[in-house]
Design an enzyme around this catalytic site. Structure first.
Site, PDB file in Angstrom:
ATOM      1  N   GLY A   8      28.577 -18.811  19.764  1.00 38.52           N
ATOM      2  CA  GLY A   8      28.375 -17.522  19.071  1.00 38.52           C
ATOM      3  C   GLY A   8      27.170 -17.569  18.151  1.00 38.52           C
ATOM      4  O   GLY A   8      27.146 -16.927  17.097  1.00 38.52           O
ATOM      5  N   LEU A  10      24.204 -16.374  18.189  1.00 38.64           N
ATOM      6  CA  LEU A  10      23.291 -15.244  17.975  1.00 38.64           C
ATOM      7  C   LEU A  10      23.844 -14.208  17.005  1.00 38.64           C
ATOM      8  O   LEU A  10      23.240 -13.167  16.789  1.00 38.64           O
ATOM      9  CB  LEU A  10      22.960 -14.567  19.312  1.00 38.64           C
ATOM     10  CG  LEU A  10      22.295 -15.467  20.365  1.00 38.64           C
ATOM     11  CD1 LEU A  10      21.897 -14.657  21.589  1.00 38.64           C
ATOM     12  CD2 LEU A  10      21.072 -16.166  19.785  1.00 38.64           C
ATOM     13  N   GLN A  12      25.752 -13.001  13.130  1.00 38.23           N
ATOM     14  CA  GLN A  12      25.297 -12.958  11.734  1.00 38.23           C
ATOM     15  C   GLN A  12      25.223 -14.357  11.127  1.00 38.23           C
ATOM     16  O   GLN A  12      24.242 -14.714  10.472  1.00 38.23           O
ATOM     17  CB  GLN A  12      26.254 -12.077  10.900  1.00 38.23           C
ATOM     18  CG  GLN A  12      25.752 -11.841   9.483  1.00 38.23           C
ATOM     19  CD  GLN A  12      26.791 -11.198   8.565  1.00 38.23           C
ATOM     20  OE1 GLN A  12      27.948 -11.007   8.937  1.00 38.23           O
ATOM     21  NE2 GLN A  12      26.397 -10.866   7.355  1.00 38.23           N
ATOM     22  N   ARG A  36      25.634 -14.065  25.015  1.00 32.92           N
ATOM     23  CA  ARG A  36      24.401 -13.301  25.234  1.00 32.92           C
ATOM     24  C   ARG A  36      23.228 -14.266  25.321  1.00 32.92           C
ATOM     25  O   ARG A  36      23.371 -15.453  25.044  1.00 32.92           O
ATOM     26  CB  ARG A  36      24.158 -12.328  24.077  1.00 32.92           C
ATOM     27  CG  ARG A  36      25.252 -11.296  23.933  1.00 32.92           C
ATOM     28  CD  ARG A  36      25.016 -10.412  22.741  1.00 32.92           C
ATOM     29  NE  ARG A  36      25.186 -11.117  21.477  1.00 32.92           N
ATOM     30  CZ  ARG A  36      24.668 -10.733  20.323  1.00 32.92           C
ATOM     31  NH1 ARG A  36      23.910  -9.676  20.270  1.00 32.92           N
ATOM     32  NH2 ARG A  36      24.904 -11.403  19.216  1.00 32.92           N
ATOM     33  N   ASP A  56      29.967 -18.999  27.626  1.00 33.44           N
ATOM     34  CA  ASP A  56      31.076 -18.082  27.351  1.00 33.44           C
ATOM     35  C   ASP A  56      32.252 -18.977  26.982  1.00 33.44           C
ATOM     36  O   ASP A  56      32.757 -19.745  27.818  1.00 33.44           O
ATOM     37  CB  ASP A  56      31.387 -17.253  28.608  1.00 33.44           C
ATOM     38  CG  ASP A  56      32.540 -16.284  28.367  1.00 33.44           C
ATOM     39  OD1 ASP A  56      33.354 -16.519  27.450  1.00 33.44           O
ATOM     40  OD2 ASP A  56      32.643 -15.301  29.122  1.00 33.44           O
ATOM     41  N   TYR A 145      42.927  -9.292  14.247  1.00 30.52           N
ATOM     42  CA  TYR A 145      41.982 -10.292  13.732  1.00 30.52           C
ATOM     43  C   TYR A 145      42.731 -11.335  12.891  1.00 30.52           C
ATOM     44  O   TYR A 145      42.578 -12.542  13.095  1.00 30.52           O
ATOM     45  CB  TYR A 145      40.932  -9.583  12.884  1.00 30.52           C
ATOM     46  CG  TYR A 145      39.851 -10.465  12.309  1.00 30.52           C
ATOM     47  CD1 TYR A 145      38.910 -11.089  13.122  1.00 30.52           C
ATOM     48  CD2 TYR A 145      39.735 -10.650  10.923  1.00 30.52           C
ATOM     49  CE1 TYR A 145      37.894 -11.868  12.584  1.00 30.52           C
ATOM     50  CE2 TYR A 145      38.723 -11.420  10.378  1.00 30.52           C
ATOM     51  CZ  TYR A 145      37.809 -12.032  11.216  1.00 30.52           C
ATOM     52  OH  TYR A 145      36.804 -12.809  10.674  1.00 30.52           O
ATOM     53  N   LYS A 149      43.363 -15.319  13.351  1.00 34.30           N
ATOM     54  CA  LYS A 149      42.847 -16.284  12.369  1.00 34.30           C
ATOM     55  C   LYS A 149      43.956 -17.242  11.892  1.00 34.30           C
ATOM     56  O   LYS A 149      43.736 -18.442  11.782  1.00 34.30           O
ATOM     57  CB  LYS A 149      42.208 -15.556  11.181  1.00 34.30           C
ATOM     58  CG  LYS A 149      40.859 -14.923  11.508  1.00 34.30           C
ATOM     59  CD  LYS A 149      39.839 -15.964  11.960  1.00 34.30           C
ATOM     60  CE  LYS A 149      38.495 -15.379  12.306  1.00 34.30           C
ATOM     61  NZ  LYS A 149      37.586 -16.345  12.948  1.00 34.30           N
TER      62      LYS A 149
HETATM   63  P1  NAD Z   1      29.152 -11.962  14.873  1.00 31.83           P
HETATM   64  O1  NAD Z   1      29.984 -10.871  15.480  1.00 31.83           O
HETATM   65  O2  NAD Z   1      27.923 -11.586  14.152  1.00 31.83           O
HETATM   66  O3  NAD Z   1      28.744 -13.012  16.002  1.00 31.83           O
HETATM   67  C1  NAD Z   1      29.678 -13.460  16.949  1.00 31.83           C
HETATM   68  C2  NAD Z   1      28.898 -13.986  18.144  1.00 31.83           C
HETATM   69  O4  NAD Z   1      29.843 -14.431  19.121  1.00 31.83           O
HETATM   70  C3  NAD Z   1      28.020 -12.915  18.812  1.00 31.83           C
HETATM   71  O5  NAD Z   1      26.696 -13.374  18.916  1.00 31.83           O
HETATM   72  C4  NAD Z   1      28.644 -12.745  20.188  1.00 31.83           C
HETATM   73  O6  NAD Z   1      27.704 -12.492  21.221  1.00 31.83           O
HETATM   74  C5  NAD Z   1      29.340 -14.086  20.388  1.00 31.83           C
HETATM   75  N1  NAD Z   1      30.442 -14.048  21.348  1.00 31.83           N
HETATM   76  C6  NAD Z   1      31.349 -13.058  21.536  1.00 31.83           C
HETATM   77  N2  NAD Z   1      32.170 -13.383  22.553  1.00 31.83           N
HETATM   78  C7  NAD Z   1      31.781 -14.606  23.006  1.00 31.83           C
HETATM   79  C8  NAD Z   1      32.240 -15.468  24.035  1.00 31.83           C
HETATM   80  N3  NAD Z   1      33.250 -15.126  24.831  1.00 31.83           N
HETATM   81  N4  NAD Z   1      31.603 -16.643  24.210  1.00 31.83           N
HETATM   82  C9  NAD Z   1      30.559 -16.993  23.413  1.00 31.83           C
HETATM   83  N5  NAD Z   1      30.066 -16.204  22.443  1.00 31.83           N
HETATM   84  C10 NAD Z   1      30.685 -15.026  22.250  1.00 31.83           C
HETATM   85  O7  NAD Z   1      30.122 -12.832  13.957  1.00 31.83           O
HETATM   86  P2  NAD Z   1      29.741 -13.712  12.689  1.00 31.83           P
HETATM   87  O8  NAD Z   1      29.746 -12.822  11.512  1.00 31.83           O
HETATM   88  O9  NAD Z   1      28.568 -14.548  12.962  1.00 31.83           O
HETATM   89  O10 NAD Z   1      31.079 -14.575  12.561  1.00 31.83           O
HETATM   90  C11 NAD Z   1      31.222 -15.846  13.152  1.00 31.83           C
HETATM   91  C12 NAD Z   1      32.587 -16.384  12.818  1.00 31.83           C
HETATM   92  O11 NAD Z   1      32.784 -16.374  11.406  1.00 31.83           O
HETATM   93  C13 NAD Z   1      33.762 -15.562  13.384  1.00 31.83           C
HETATM   94  O12 NAD Z   1      34.811 -16.436  13.726  1.00 31.83           O
HETATM   95  C14 NAD Z   1      34.189 -14.695  12.218  1.00 31.83           C
HETATM   96  O13 NAD Z   1      35.541 -14.320  12.307  1.00 31.83           O
HETATM   97  C15 NAD Z   1      33.962 -15.650  11.068  1.00 31.83           C
HETATM   98  N6  NAD Z   1      33.802 -14.943   9.806  1.00 31.83           N
HETATM   99  C16 NAD Z   1      32.739 -14.128   9.591  1.00 31.83           C
HETATM  100  C17 NAD Z   1      32.607 -13.448   8.379  1.00 31.83           C
HETATM  101  C18 NAD Z   1      31.463 -12.526   8.106  1.00 31.83           C
HETATM  102  O14 NAD Z   1      31.483 -11.811   7.086  1.00 31.83           O
HETATM  103  N7  NAD Z   1      30.423 -12.496   8.934  1.00 31.83           N
HETATM  104  C19 NAD Z   1      33.579 -13.634   7.394  1.00 31.83           C
HETATM  105  C20 NAD Z   1      34.687 -14.455   7.649  1.00 31.83           C
HETATM  106  C21 NAD Z   1      34.760 -15.127   8.854  1.00 31.83           C
HETATM  107  N1  SER Z   2      33.614 -10.030   7.361  1.00 33.49           N
HETATM  108  C1  SER Z   2      34.755 -10.257   8.195  1.00 33.49           C
HETATM  109  C2  SER Z   2      35.277  -8.979   8.722  1.00 33.49           C
HETATM  110  O1  SER Z   2      35.187  -8.003   8.009  1.00 33.49           O
HETATM  111  C3  SER Z   2      35.823 -10.972   7.406  1.00 33.49           C
HETATM  112  O2  SER Z   2      36.394 -11.930   8.179  1.00 33.49           O
HETATM  113  O3  SER Z   2      35.807  -8.957   9.800  1.00 33.49           O
END
Ligand code: NAD
Ligand code: SER
Length: 322
Positions: A8, A10, A12, A36, A56, A145, A149
């Site tokens: 994942g 690519l 945030q 992607r 994937d 979600y 988790k």
């Molecule tokens: P995001 O949605 O920006 O990125 C997720 C990435 O996963 C995307 O690039 C997408 O293409 C890829 N993806 C989706 N399905 C896939 C698959 N089957 N195989 C491979 N890749 C796949 O998410 P993020 O914000 O970068 O979050 C990453 C992790 O951190 C997640 O587990 C999320 O729950 C956790 N998280 C994020 C936040 C936040 O605020 N950004 C907060 C708490 C936890």
């Molecule tokens: N920023 C994330 C969301 O809102 C928290 O896990 O899904």
């Protein structure tokens, strides 16, 4: 050379974690991967400076191929659907969030890798104590979600206890960043507000003014992941799913802080019932004492420092964008 695989990559977090890992361990030591491809998203350019694999995470053969081919020793497993998207597509969320993690853990077990998993404040629910949420407490989330988790935290605990796998994780709050956009979460407003402040001096927020949630600036979140993965295993009692906190803010308070730098900035509220209900089921602030004690966690950015830095960096990016 035993390498690091980021799934994942690519998204945030990955768009900033991959360059940070490459700076620390070397470009070739870190393999970015995603379902992607990098060319599909210009913002991921920094991620595509080194090795990239199409993976994937719901297909174990693709994970195993990347692990074998690059001699991977650590997997940062970021691939998942975020809270709002997961609520709209619960079946896909289960398949990606749980099916993906299960296959990553299996690949890690077969090839002796450590695994980092980002959990979330979404792993808590309405019956959890809302303020100063303890490390060990009630976890009965009411969102898909959150269900994935909590299950992920438990599955990582299980793989550690049953197979001795080195699994570690953080319960991250909402993350604020300027490199890649958020992927469909309940805390996306805390990023959008900065873009709108600089572009239009106005933002319409999808959560109520007084919705208080934990937030963290991305540099702190990146450092937290790397510090946890470098911590001495013997020091980790709560090895998976450490609460980590930096600031607890409402949209109203963030708008006030932005107004110090963007005079005349206006915020109004068009509440989205789906995301408001999700936010209302999450804690207002978590207690991260276990992370501080066990591996020395310490945030560097509070609201004022984050806002100043975020506006400065984002302004530079928006001005240099074609
Ligand atoms: P995001 O949605 O920006 O990125 C997720 C990435 O996963 C995307 O690039 C997408 O293409 C890829 N993806 C989706 N399905 C896939 C698959 N089957 N195989 C491979 N890749 C796949 O998410 P993020 O914000 O970068 O979050 C990453 C992790 O951190 C997640 O587990 C999320 O729950 C956790 N998280 C994020 C936040 C936040 O605020 N950004 C907060 C708490 C936890
Ligand atoms: N920023 C994330 C969301 O809102 C928290 O896990 O899904």
């Amino acid at each position: 050379m035993r390498r690091i695989l980021v799934t994942g990559a690519l998204g945030q977090i990955g768009s900033e974690l991959v360059p940070a890992l490459r700076e620390r361990y070397g470009t070739d030591a870190v393999v970015a991967s995603d379902v992607r491809v990098p060319s599909a998203r210009g913002l991921a350019a920094r991620t595509s400076d080194g090795p990239f694999e199409h993976v994937d995470c719901t297909h174990i053969r693709e994970i195993e191929h990347a692990v074998r081919h690059h001699d991977v020793r650590t997997i940062y497993h970021l691939a998942a659907l975020l809270s709002a998207v997961a609520e709209e597509r619960p079946r896909v969320a289960w398949e990606v969030n749980m099916g993906g993690l299960y296959r990553v853990l299996e690949a890690a077990r077969l090839h002796d890798c450590a695994v980092f998993l980002p959990s979330s404040i979404g792993a808590f629910g309405p019956s959890t104590p809302r303020r100063g949420t303890p490390q060990d407490t009630i976890q009965r989330p009411t969102t898909m979600y959150g269900v994935t988790k909590v299950s992920s935290e438990l599955l990582c605990d299980y793989y550690h206890a049953r197979f001795g796998l080195d699994t570690r994780g953080l319960r991250l709050p909402g993350l604020v960043s300027y490199v890649a956009p958020p992927g469909g979460g309940t805390t996306d407003w805390a990023v959008e507000i900065f873009y709108h402040a600089l572009r239009y001096r106005r933002y319409s927020c999808f959560l109520r003014a007084n919705t208080r949630l934990d937030m963290m600036y991305m540099p702190d979140a990146i450092r937290a992941k790397m510090e946890l993965m470098e911590a001495k295993p013997s020091a980790l009692v709560h090895r998976n799913a450490f609460n980590v906190a930096a600031m607890s803010v409402t949209p109203e308070e963030m708008a006030e802080e932005i107004r110090r730098h963007v005079p005349g900035f206006v915020i109004d509220y068009e509440v989205d019932p789906l995301r408001q209900a999700i936010a209302d089921s999450w804690p207002e602030s978590v207690d991260d004492e276990a992370a501080r004690r066990e591996w020395g966690w310490q945030p560097e950015y509070d609201l004022a420092r984050m806002t100043r830095d975020m506006l400065e960096k984002l302004d530079g990016r928006l001005r240099s964008a074609p």
